[in-house]
Scaffold this active site. Structure first.
Site, PDB file in Angstrom:
ATOM      1  N   SER A   1       0.828  -1.203   0.000  1.00  0.00           N
ATOM      2  CA  SER A   1       0.000   0.000   0.000  1.00  0.00           C
ATOM      3  C   SER A   1       0.865   1.257   0.000  1.00  0.00           C
ATOM      4  O   SER A   1       1.928   1.300   0.632  1.00  0.00           O
ATOM      5  CB  SER A   1      -0.898   0.010   1.241  1.00  0.00           C
ATOM      6  OG  SER A   1      -1.534   1.265   1.395  1.00  0.00           O
TER       7      SER A   1
ATOM      8  N   TYR B   1      -2.659   5.461  -4.877  1.00  0.00           N
ATOM      9  CA  TYR B   1      -3.917   6.191  -4.841  1.00  0.00           C
ATOM     10  C   TYR B   1      -3.924   7.239  -5.949  1.00  0.00           C
ATOM     11  O   TYR B   1      -2.887   7.563  -6.535  1.00  0.00           O
ATOM     12  CB  TYR B   1      -4.114   6.856  -3.480  1.00  0.00           C
ATOM     13  CG  TYR B   1      -4.371   5.885  -2.367  1.00  0.00           C
ATOM     14  CD1 TYR B   1      -5.580   5.190  -2.288  1.00  0.00           C
ATOM     15  CD2 TYR B   1      -3.404   5.630  -1.398  1.00  0.00           C
ATOM     16  CE1 TYR B   1      -5.822   4.286  -1.275  1.00  0.00           C
ATOM     17  CE2 TYR B   1      -3.643   4.721  -0.376  1.00  0.00           C
ATOM     18  CZ  TYR B   1      -4.846   4.059  -0.320  1.00  0.00           C
ATOM     19  OH  TYR B   1      -5.079   3.146   0.673  1.00  0.00           O
TER      20      TYR B   1
ATOM     21  N   THR C   1      -5.866   2.328  -7.069  1.00  0.00           N
ATOM     22  CA  THR C   1      -7.130   2.304  -6.323  1.00  0.00           C
ATOM     23  C   THR C   1      -7.964   3.507  -6.748  1.00  0.00           C
ATOM     24  O   THR C   1      -7.537   4.650  -6.589  1.00  0.00           O
ATOM     25  CB  THR C   1      -6.871   2.330  -4.812  1.00  0.00           C
ATOM     26  OG1 THR C   1      -6.211   1.122  -4.432  1.00  0.00           O
ATOM     27  CG2 THR C   1      -8.171   2.449  -4.034  1.00  0.00           C
TER      28      THR C   1
ATOM     29  N   LYS D   1      -8.197  -1.156  -9.227  1.00  0.00           N
ATOM     30  CA  LYS D   1      -8.896  -1.719  -8.073  1.00  0.00           C
ATOM     31  C   LYS D   1     -10.030  -0.799  -7.623  1.00  0.00           C
ATOM     32  O   LYS D   1      -9.829   0.414  -7.489  1.00  0.00           O
ATOM     33  CB  LYS D   1      -7.917  -1.928  -6.919  1.00  0.00           C
ATOM     34  CG  LYS D   1      -8.531  -2.440  -5.615  1.00  0.00           C
ATOM     35  CD  LYS D   1      -7.445  -2.631  -4.559  1.00  0.00           C
ATOM     36  CE  LYS D   1      -8.017  -3.155  -3.259  1.00  0.00           C
ATOM     37  NZ  LYS D   1      -8.789  -2.146  -2.516  1.00  0.00           N
TER      38      LYS D   1
ATOM     39  N   HIS E   1     -13.719  -1.864  -1.541  1.00  0.00           N
ATOM     40  CA  HIS E   1     -12.783  -1.410  -0.513  1.00  0.00           C
ATOM     41  C   HIS E   1     -13.058  -2.094   0.831  1.00  0.00           C
ATOM     42  O   HIS E   1     -12.906  -1.499   1.903  1.00  0.00           O
ATOM     43  CB  HIS E   1     -12.830   0.111  -0.353  1.00  0.00           C
ATOM     44  CG  HIS E   1     -11.491   0.735  -0.060  1.00  0.00           C
ATOM     45  ND1 HIS E   1     -10.678   1.233  -1.041  1.00  0.00           N
ATOM     46  CD2 HIS E   1     -10.818   0.911   1.103  1.00  0.00           C
ATOM     47  CE1 HIS E   1      -9.571   1.718  -0.502  1.00  0.00           C
ATOM     48  NE2 HIS E   1      -9.637   1.528   0.813  1.00  0.00           N
TER      49      HIS E   1
END
Length: 387
Positions: free
Chosen positions: A107, A130, A156, A252, A276
């Protein structure tokens, strides 16, 4: 040591050993947590069709995800703050995944940095990013991932704004944790966790502090976070990210067929059907219910994976039988990590693998690549009961 036979056994140990704020961070969803619960409970509506007197020898769960060989169709999902669940948690999880033969996804909001994980592993891992407004930070993040030999990027797209998670607000979630009377009292009961944290230097967001403009220390992080996420995100912006990263790309956060088609059009190599983990829009469709319509829309044109709700090898088997080429575990591996460190992540993978392997055999298959919807009994209105 208790006998550990399922993921729930790891969860019970995890609950005892991890500070409450980090347990709650993992084991919660947004608002009423309806979607969080249904991500897992909806799997129980799908039944497996048992077969007998069929050769079950020489079974294989090995397959590929985006062209990479995997020991089973499972990857470790990107989970923020993993290094707060257990000291150096991202490194330990990545090493367990590498040894088992499944992908690890780091992440952006990890405690250990990209460089930390790369220095402690020998095989490529995947990097999750992100959709942030700062082009310079985004390009450098992709460049750092490339320099660390990451073999795929996972963008994401379902976190333009942050869903409200009541427990995180009430606990004052932060990294490192805020020292209040309540949090200190709770952490004092987690001796093993505390000793691990005292023994590591990694207690901040390693991919952000020192890398994002104006974030030189943890105290300046909250301001950056509040302003960094791009509320104006659209598919043209995602095309810009596609140009920043020339390797395999996974998107995602897809839960609607229309968005699946858009992801296909921007040149993604795979999509992840995900809400999520129920942490964004409460009341959204569970991932497994959303999967059939997305498969109908794009399943023969792009690789489709599934995240959100996987807690067992049977869940993996059901998702694969419904068309997913891969699945992701987040909470399931975090339970193992918080319970037993790297060995706990390995145990979680072993549990899921055995459940997948044995259930596949009972359904009359020896090769995961040949499993199809014939092994399932799915309610007629499973994904179409709503107008």
């Amino acid at each position: 040591m208790p006998v550990i036979t399922c993921i729930d056994d790891l969860k019970r140990i995890y609950a005892r050993r991890t500070p409450r704020m980090f347990y709650d961070y993992c084991e919660s969803g947004s608002w009423t947590e309806q979607t969080f619960r249904e991500n897992t409970s909806d799997f129980s509506e799908i039944l497996l069709r048992q077969r007998v007197a069929i050769d079950m020898s020489n079974r294989s769960t090995a397959t590929q995800m985006i062209g990479q060989d995997v020991a089973m169709p499972v990857a470790l999902a990107p989970v923020g703050l993993t290094g707060m669940q257990c000291a150096d948690g991202e490194i330990k999880a990545a090493r367990a995944a590498e040894k088992f033969g499944v992908p690890y996804t780091l992440s952006t909001m990890s405690i250990c940095s990209i460089e930390d994980v790369a220095a402690h592993t020998t095989k490529p891992f995947w990097m999750q990013v992100y959709t942030l407004k700062d082009d310079d930070f985004m390009q450098r993040l992709f460049d750092r991932a490339k320099a660390a030999n990451c073999s795929a990027a996972v963008i994401t797209v379902d976190l333009q704004v942050l869903g409200q998670r009541h427990k995180d607000l009430k606990n004052g979630l932060s990294a490192p944790p805020k020292l209040t009377a309540k949090s200190v009292a709770n952490m004092m009961t987690k001796v093993h966790w505390g000793l691990g944290m005292l023994g590591t230097k990694r207690r901040f967001f390693g991919n952000i502090v020192g890398h994002a403009k104006g974030v030189s220390d943890p105290s300046s992080l909250s301001t950056w976070t509040a302003e960094a996420f791009d509320e104006a995100l659209d598919w043209d912006r995602i095309r810009e990210f596609r140009r920043m990263w020339d390797g395999p790309l996974i998107i995602k956060g897809i839960i609607d067929p229309r968005d699946a088609r858009e992801a296909l059009n921007v040149g993604a190599d795979a999509i992840i059907v995900s809400n999520h983990g129920g942490r964004q829009l409460d009341g959204a469709l569970s991932a497994i219910r959303a999967l059939p319509q997305i498969m109908d829309a794009v399943g023969d044109k792009i690789e489709v994976h599934l995240d959100s709700g996987i807690r067992s090898g049977q869940d993996v088997l059901k998702a694969v039988a419904m068309g997913a080429k891969g699945t992701y575990i987040g909470r399931a591996f975090v339970y193992g990590l918080g319970a037993m460190g790297e060995a706990g992540v390995t145990k979680a993978l072993e549990i899921i693998h055995r459940e997948l392997d044995v259930s596949m055999a009972f359904c009359g298959h020896r090769d995961i690549a040949k499993v199809d919807r014939d092994i399932l009994m799915v309610p007629n209105d499973f994904s179409s009961r709503w107008m």
